[in-house]
Write a protein that holds these residues in place. Structure first.
Motif, PDB file in Angstrom:
ATOM      1  N   ARG A   1       0.852  -1.184   0.000  1.00  0.00           N
ATOM      2  CA  ARG A   1       0.000   0.000   0.000  1.00  0.00           C
ATOM      3  C   ARG A   1       0.889   1.236   0.000  1.00  0.00           C
ATOM      4  NH1 ARG A   1      -5.299  -1.086   0.790  1.00  0.00           N
ATOM      5  NH2 ARG A   1      -5.899  -2.929   2.011  1.00  0.00           N
TER       6      ARG A   1
ATOM      7  N   ASN B   1      -1.334  -1.233   6.545  1.00  0.00           N
ATOM      8  CA  ASN B   1      -1.849   0.104   6.775  1.00  0.00           C
ATOM      9  C   ASN B   1      -1.500   1.007   5.595  1.00  0.00           C
ATOM     10  OD1 ASN B   1      -2.820  -0.718   9.233  1.00  0.00           O
ATOM     11  ND2 ASN B   1      -1.110   0.116  10.402  1.00  0.00           N
TER      12      ASN B   1
ATOM     13  N   LEU C   1      -6.204   3.208   1.932  1.00  0.00           N
ATOM     14  CA  LEU C   1      -7.048   2.063   1.587  1.00  0.00           C
ATOM     15  C   LEU C   1      -7.703   2.255   0.228  1.00  0.00           C
ATOM     16  CD1 LEU C   1      -8.754   1.376   5.033  1.00  0.00           C
ATOM     17  CD2 LEU C   1      -6.577   0.520   4.163  1.00  0.00           C
ATOM     18  N   SER C   2      -8.109   3.477  -0.070  1.00  0.00           N
ATOM     19  CA  SER C   2      -8.664   3.782  -1.389  1.00  0.00           C
ATOM     20  C   SER C   2      -8.767   5.284  -1.569  1.00  0.00           C
ATOM     21  CB  SER C   2     -10.052   3.145  -1.577  1.00  0.00           C
ATOM     22  OG  SER C   2     -11.004   3.734  -0.708  1.00  0.00           O
TER      23      SER C   2
ATOM     24  N   HIS D   1     -10.848   8.217  -4.286  1.00  0.00           N
ATOM     25  CA  HIS D   1     -11.969   8.332  -5.215  1.00  0.00           C
ATOM     26  C   HIS D   1     -12.013   9.759  -5.731  1.00  0.00           C
ATOM     27  CE1 HIS D   1     -13.319   4.476  -3.506  1.00  0.00           C
ATOM     28  NE2 HIS D   1     -12.866   5.007  -2.370  1.00  0.00           N
TER      29      HIS D   1
ATOM     30  N   ALA E   1     -16.145   6.126  -0.261  1.00  0.00           N
ATOM     31  CA  ALA E   1     -14.924   5.603   0.362  1.00  0.00           C
ATOM     32  C   ALA E   1     -15.242   4.586   1.447  1.00  0.00           C
ATOM     33  CB  ALA E   1     -14.108   6.756   0.941  1.00  0.00           C
TER      34      ALA E   1
ATOM     35  N   ALA F   1     -16.625   1.336  -0.206  1.00  0.00           N
ATOM     36  CA  ALA F   1     -15.604   0.602  -0.955  1.00  0.00           C
ATOM     37  C   ALA F   1     -14.743  -0.264  -0.048  1.00  0.00           C
ATOM     38  CB  ALA F   1     -14.723   1.578  -1.730  1.00  0.00           C
ATOM     39  N   ASN F   2     -14.682   0.121   1.213  1.00  0.00           N
ATOM     40  CA  ASN F   2     -13.831  -0.615   2.143  1.00  0.00           C
ATOM     41  C   ASN F   2     -14.616  -1.384   3.199  1.00  0.00           C
ATOM     42  OD1 ASN F   2     -10.890   0.333   1.495  1.00  0.00           O
ATOM     43  ND2 ASN F   2     -12.148   2.184   1.386  1.00  0.00           N
TER      44      ASN F   2
ATOM     45  N   VAL G   1     -16.558  -0.390   5.629  1.00  0.00           N
ATOM     46  CA  VAL G   1     -16.494   0.128   6.999  1.00  0.00           C
ATOM     47  C   VAL G   1     -17.644   1.107   7.220  1.00  0.00           C
ATOM     48  CG1 VAL G   1     -14.003  -0.150   7.144  1.00  0.00           C
ATOM     49  CG2 VAL G   1     -14.940   2.035   6.387  1.00  0.00           C
TER      50      VAL G   1
ATOM     51  N   LEU H   1      -8.426   5.258  11.720  1.00  0.00           N
ATOM     52  CA  LEU H   1      -9.041   5.315  10.397  1.00  0.00           C
ATOM     53  C   LEU H   1      -9.447   6.758  10.113  1.00  0.00           C
ATOM     54  CD1 LEU H   1      -9.857   3.388   8.063  1.00  0.00           C
ATOM     55  CD2 LEU H   1     -12.158   3.355   9.072  1.00  0.00           C
TER      56      LEU H   1
ATOM     57  N   LEU I   1      -9.677   7.205   2.086  1.00  0.00           N
ATOM     58  CA  LEU I   1      -9.761   6.527   3.375  1.00  0.00           C
ATOM     59  C   LEU I   1      -8.386   5.969   3.695  1.00  0.00           C
ATOM     60  CD1 LEU I   1     -12.013   5.893   5.473  1.00  0.00           C
ATOM     61  CD2 LEU I   1     -12.061   3.576   4.529  1.00  0.00           C
TER      62      LEU I   1
ATOM     63  N   ARG J   1      -5.768   4.131   6.662  1.00  0.00           N
ATOM     64  CA  ARG J   1      -5.465   3.467   7.932  1.00  0.00           C
ATOM     65  C   ARG J   1      -4.078   3.939   8.341  1.00  0.00           C
ATOM     66  NH1 ARG J   1      -8.645   1.347  11.575  1.00  0.00           N
ATOM     67  NH2 ARG J   1      -9.680   0.008  10.016  1.00  0.00           N
TER      68      ARG J   1
END
Length: 326
Positions: A3, A174, A177-178, A180, A236, A239-240, A242, A307, A323, A325
């Motif tokens: 990541r 970590n 995460l994404s 957009h 976001a 997509a994850n 959460v 997060l 998003l 981590r």
């Protein structure tokens, strides 16, 4: 899984403070009018001899110092700005020279207030594909030089400064995460600077008609901003997989306190989880989120494993989210 993780943050703002009380002596407005409608009480203004590259360089240096990364390790520098030092070369090239990052490819991007998240998304993708290992992403603006100081509806909104992050490859799970990113050019006239591009080049007419200054249809922008930022934030999270209960900190674009409050309410985020520094800096466009991120980080509001949701909206129109981590 590799990541892209934020290894360090930094920001730099002018020393000169312009308060609402100061503005009362410059234009037909009041401290109460500005504070009630925007949540802004002061902003930072660049002095003569200070430029977008000045603050971008300082923010990058501070981010590198925090990350413990040398300029020689940086392979990419992105500066998000709508107020570059020059039409060309790119302000990123000036920063590359200033910090002596001789191995880095450097370029600017223009996505207004969403520019930093656009740049972060691009750096993330390049790191995840193995194209590079480390990057510096910067949001930097000197908006005070494209603001009409006789227009009380816009001059109170904007400020100057820069924020930066060092982004590097991480294999501990970590990181980012994404991301957009979105655009809709059909709304371009709602928020733009008419001159002095090649449609309205630098002529006496541009000066006389004050076309070099920001023009905004505030009410329309407000409605679109709230809707788009809500959409980007939910995108976001979904997509994850959460929920809001998993979120530790929400850092929205710092444009207007009413926008921030409206988004927080629509998303159902508790005010204690929303980071706001708008009152000190005003709207710094592409610099807004990275300045806030650095302040939150250095103030101890962000801890390993937290997060974070970043969310923005700007001229173009553009909107984006990320998003992370931590």
């Amino acid at each position: 899984m590799v990541r892209a993780a934020i290894l360090g943050t930094g920001c730099a703002v002018p020393a000169k403070v312009l308060s609402n009380i100061d503005l009362e002596r410059m234009v037909d407005t009041t401290d109460e009018w500005i504070t009630t409608r925007t949540g802004i009480t002061e902003r930072r203004i660049a002095s003569p001899g200070e430029y977008t590259s000045t603050f971008a360089t300082k923010a990058a240096e501070r981010a590198l110092e925090m990350a413990g990364v040398s300029a020689d390790e940086i392979e990419l520098i992105i500066v998000a700005t709508v107020t570059p030092d020059f039409p060309f070369p790119a302000t990123a090239c000036l920063v590359q020279n200033n910090i002596k990052a001789s191995r880095a490819v450097a370029f600017d991007i223009s996505a207004a207030c969403s520019g930093f998240l656009f740049g972060l998304s691009l750096a993330e993708k390049m790191i995840m594909t193995g194209t590079i290992r480390k990057a510096v992403v910067i949001g930097a603006e000197v908006l005070s030089r494209v603001v009409d100081w006789s227009d009380r509806n816009t001059c109170c909104l904007f400020g100057d400064g820069s924020g930066a992050v060092v982004v590097g490859a991480s294999e501990d799970g970590n990181g980012i995460l994404s991301t957009h990113i979105h655009s809709d050019g059909s709304y371009w006239e709602l928020l733009h600077q008419p001159g002095a591009g090649n449609r309205n080049p630098a002529t006496q007419k541009v000066v006389d008609e004050r076309l070099m200054f920001i023009q905004m249809q505030g009410n329309e922008v407000f409605k679109l901003a709230v809707r788009a930022m809500e959409e980007a934030a939910n995108e976001a999270l979904e997509a994850n997989g959460v929920g809001l209960a998993d979120l530790d900190l929400f850092i929205p674009h710092q444009a207007n306190r009413r926008i921030i409050d409206a988004i927080g309410k629509r998303l159902g985020i508790h005010p204690d989880k929303i980071f706001v520094n708008l009152h000190k800096y005003g709207n710094t466009s592409a610099a807004s989120i990275p300045i806030a991120l650095d302040e939150a980080n250095r103030a101890g509001h962000i801890h390993p494993g937290n997060l974070l949701l970043l969310d923005s909206f700007g001229g173009g129109l553009t909107w984006a989210s990320a998003l992370i981590r931590w």
